[in-house]
Design a protein around this motif. Sequence first.
Motif, mmCIF file in Angstrom:
data_model
loop_
_atom_site.group_PDB
_atom_site.id
_atom_site.type_symbol
_atom_site.label_atom_id
_atom_site.label_comp_id
_atom_site.label_asym_id
_atom_site.label_seq_id
_atom_site.Cartn_x
_atom_site.Cartn_y
_atom_site.Cartn_z
ATOM 1 N N GLY A 45 -9.748 8.338 11.345
ATOM 2 C CA GLY A 45 -8.734 7.288 11.358
ATOM 3 C C GLY A 45 -8.752 6.388 10.144
ATOM 4 N N GLU A 46 -9.858 6.399 9.384
ATOM 5 C CA GLU A 46 -10.018 5.429 8.296
ATOM 6 C C GLU A 46 -9.866 5.994 6.893
ATOM 7 O OE1 GLU A 46 -13.187 2.205 10.220
ATOM 8 O OE2 GLU A 46 -13.893 3.676 8.754
ATOM 9 N N ALA A 47 -10.050 7.281 6.698
ATOM 10 C CA ALA A 47 -10.305 7.803 5.362
ATOM 11 C C ALA A 47 -9.112 7.706 4.408
ATOM 12 C CB ALA A 47 -10.776 9.256 5.454
ATOM 13 N N PHE A 48 -7.881 7.742 4.920
ATOM 14 C CA PHE A 48 -6.719 7.833 4.043
ATOM 15 C C PHE A 48 -5.761 6.663 4.257
ATOM 16 C CE2 PHE A 48 -8.226 12.188 4.200
ATOM 17 C CZ PHE A 48 -8.096 12.595 2.872
ATOM 18 N N PRO A 49 -4.934 6.373 3.256
ATOM 19 C CA PRO A 49 -3.905 5.348 3.435
ATOM 20 C C PRO A 49 -2.845 5.816 4.423
ATOM 21 C CG PRO A 49 -3.574 6.501 1.356
ATOM 22 C CD PRO A 49 -4.891 6.979 1.902
ATOM 23 N N ALA A 50 -1.990 4.897 4.840
ATOM 24 C CA ALA A 50 -1.073 5.168 5.954
ATOM 25 C C ALA A 50 -0.194 6.383 5.720
ATOM 26 C CB ALA A 50 -0.206 3.930 6.210
ATOM 27 N N ARG A 51 0.303 6.547 4.500
ATOM 28 C CA ARG A 51 1.234 7.633 4.260
ATOM 29 C C ARG A 51 0.577 9.014 4.355
ATOM 30 N NH1 ARG A 51 -0.340 5.800 -0.691
ATOM 31 N NH2 ARG A 51 -0.894 7.389 -2.244
ATOM 32 N N LEU A 52 -0.774 9.051 4.247
ATOM 33 C CA LEU A 52 -1.509 10.309 4.311
ATOM 34 C C LEU A 52 -2.419 10.405 5.531
ATOM 35 C CD1 LEU A 52 -2.642 10.570 0.560
ATOM 36 C CD2 LEU A 52 -0.728 11.747 1.646
ATOM 37 N N ALA A 61 0.832 -1.209 0.000
ATOM 38 C CA ALA A 61 0.000 0.000 0.000
ATOM 39 C C ALA A 61 0.862 1.253 0.000
ATOM 40 C CB ALA A 61 -0.926 -0.002 1.215
ATOM 41 N N LEU A 62 1.972 1.213 0.759
ATOM 42 C CA LEU A 62 2.862 2.357 0.795
ATOM 43 C C LEU A 62 3.606 2.540 -0.526
ATOM 44 C CD1 LEU A 62 4.419 1.954 4.348
ATOM 45 C CD2 LEU A 62 2.949 3.817 3.572
ATOM 46 N N GLY A 63 3.839 1.432 -1.225
ATOM 47 C CA GLY A 63 4.604 1.493 -2.458
ATOM 48 C C GLY A 63 3.802 1.802 -3.699
ATOM 49 N N GLU A 64 2.473 1.885 -3.576
ATOM 50 C CA GLU A 64 1.643 2.121 -4.754
ATOM 51 C C GLU A 64 1.853 3.509 -5.339
ATOM 52 O OE1 GLU A 64 -2.410 1.303 -3.842
ATOM 53 O OE2 GLU A 64 -2.121 -0.865 -3.795
ATOM 54 N N ALA A 65 2.303 4.433 -4.523
ATOM 55 C CA ALA A 65 2.592 5.781 -5.015
ATOM 56 C C ALA A 65 3.618 6.415 -4.103
ATOM 57 C CB ALA A 65 1.325 6.642 -5.041
ATOM 58 N N SER A 66 4.445 7.287 -4.677
ATOM 59 C CA SER A 66 5.306 8.049 -3.804
ATOM 60 C C SER A 66 4.412 8.937 -2.965
ATOM 61 C CB SER A 66 6.266 8.903 -4.635
ATOM 62 O OG SER A 66 5.535 9.809 -5.423
ATOM 63 N N GLY A 67 4.753 9.166 -1.718
ATOM 64 C CA GLY A 67 3.744 9.885 -0.956
ATOM 65 C C GLY A 67 4.204 10.375 0.376
ATOM 66 N N GLY A 68 3.196 10.609 1.207
ATOM 67 C CA GLY A 68 3.418 11.223 2.469
ATOM 68 C C GLY A 68 3.527 12.735 2.347
ATOM 69 N N ARG A 69 3.077 13.301 1.207
ATOM 70 C CA ARG A 69 3.143 14.745 1.024
ATOM 71 C C ARG A 69 1.733 15.328 1.010
ATOM 72 N NH1 ARG A 69 7.000 12.999 -2.769
ATOM 73 N NH2 ARG A 69 5.467 13.247 -4.444
ATOM 74 N N LEU A 70 1.605 16.497 1.622
ATOM 75 C CA LEU A 70 0.310 17.158 1.720
ATOM 76 C C LEU A 70 -0.271 17.459 0.348
ATOM 77 C CD1 LEU A 70 -1.638 18.248 3.891
ATOM 78 C CD2 LEU A 70 -0.467 20.449 3.690
ATOM 79 N N SER A 71 0.582 17.728 -0.637
ATOM 80 C CA SER A 71 0.099 18.082 -1.979
ATOM 81 C C SER A 71 -0.696 16.949 -2.619
ATOM 82 C CB SER A 71 1.278 18.461 -2.876
ATOM 83 O OG SER A 71 2.197 17.380 -2.985
ATOM 84 N N GLU A 72 -0.428 15.697 -2.222
ATOM 85 C CA GLU A 72 -1.188 14.569 -2.758
ATOM 86 C C GLU A 72 -2.681 14.678 -2.470
ATOM 87 O OE1 GLU A 72 0.166 10.342 -2.846
ATOM 88 O OE2 GLU A 72 1.514 11.103 -1.288
ATOM 89 N N MET A 73 -3.004 15.290 -1.350
ATOM 90 C CA MET A 73 -4.394 15.339 -0.914
ATOM 91 C C MET A 73 -5.209 16.357 -1.700
ATOM 92 S SD MET A 73 -3.772 14.973 3.170
ATOM 93 C CE MET A 73 -5.516 14.718 3.460
ATOM 94 N N LEU A 74 -4.541 17.160 -2.492
ATOM 95 C CA LEU A 74 -5.218 18.197 -3.262
ATOM 96 C C LEU A 74 -5.340 17.837 -4.735
ATOM 97 C CD1 LEU A 74 -3.526 21.307 -1.613
ATOM 98 C CD2 LEU A 74 -5.672 20.175 -0.981
#
Length: 470
Positions: A374-381, A229-242
């Motif tokens: 707690g549920e809406a987003f994947p772990a990195r977000l 799940a973490l590897g499906e996209a580079s992430g953990g950045r706030l910009s992903e949520m927009l």
Amino acid sequence: MTTMSVMSRRSTSGALVGVAAASVGVIYGYDSSNIGAALNFIAQDFGLGDGGKQALATVVVIGEILGAIAAGWVANRIGRKWSMVAVAATYCLFALLSALAPSNAALLGARLLLGVTIGLSVVIVPVFVAESAAPHRRGAMLVAYQVATIVGIIAGYVVGYFLAGASAWRWMLGLAALPALFVTLLVLRMPDTPRWYVTRGRFDEARNALAGIDPQADVDLEIAEMRAALGEASGGRLSEMLRRPWLRATVFVVGLGFLIQITGINAVVYYSPKLFEDMGFSGDFGTLMMPAFVQIAGLAAVIISLFTVDRMGRRPILLGGIAAMVVATIMLIMTYGPLHGNGTAAHLLGFGGLVLFTMGFSFGFGALVWVYAGEAFPARLRSYGSSMMLTSDLVANAIIAAFTLSLINLIGGAGTFAIFGAFALVGFVFVYLLAPETRGRKLEDIQHFWQNGGQWPADDPIITSVGDPR
């Protein structure tokens, strides 16, 4: 190690997560109500009017907003566990500073800092619980946080009632340090969440933590799914949520967070003594214990939600709770409007309206805010998403804290609750159109709803078996 001892360790680990979250909930709830109980006594000591009272209620919410904004970064940077330790320890300190404040300015400063710690907690605790609970218990454990919050609200009013005779507002504020100290010592014994360890590449620690959570888990498979799940996209950045696919989820959590508070529940919590006074109740019992009885009814409602959220699902509970709030606002409009808050009929209708309003909120919005946070987003977000949702929630809370008394003075209780009722109707439509049903799903699977444009994929096994369109 024997099978029995392993099972005991796992059971203890799960119990500690629940106790820690519940203790933080008690702290949050106590602070919400004890300021309402203390306001009149503080006002007498420091010579404050309604504006000063609203400032004391509002400044902590401003601090909460600042804390919620920073919480996502903090939780990702130092981990869920150490974030909770920091929250509890600093809350203990600032509660004591509030109790010792020599002036109104000092009290405002202490409550601002206190609010920062609460803002961190309301974001981090749902994430900590969601990532530390087995899927079949996750909803109930998140709702348990709201149970504890209401227990804290009741405790704030009851403590206020018993200390009111001595005008001991400093004790009312300072006693909050005790559960905070307990949480600090408790969380120090616990590991961080498996998913946070995975995001940091600490897989052995993730395996140990996961083994302590779910006796039925296939640890290696769960770790592999988290890594995938973490590897499906580079992430953990706030910009992903927009941007897509997470923009829809962001709109949902931000909108839900705002509607949860703008419908007026904290007007009832912060200013219940004023609301009951306007209905003709008097004395410490009428203005402090009657609000406690209202919250006891809310506690009953959230306990029902606790035992049904993983059976009935999220959407029916949320929609049912909002519908009850709409009915309650009609009762309160009648109380403060045609009945003018006077007489037995007004007292019964008004008390019943506040009870129904609080029960509806506790059953629906109050319980489900923590679940969706707690549920809406994947772990990195997840911590960022929880931060955005609770920040939106707290902005609305600040509006309620800052303007409710002025609004009541300007347009009366009937007009004020008419506005709350209108927002509740908007909330019903919003939830009906956008809220996903996440009951029984692994956290890693919920992302497929957003990736599929707000619908579950056609080959989803749960949809196939039960035909749930959401």
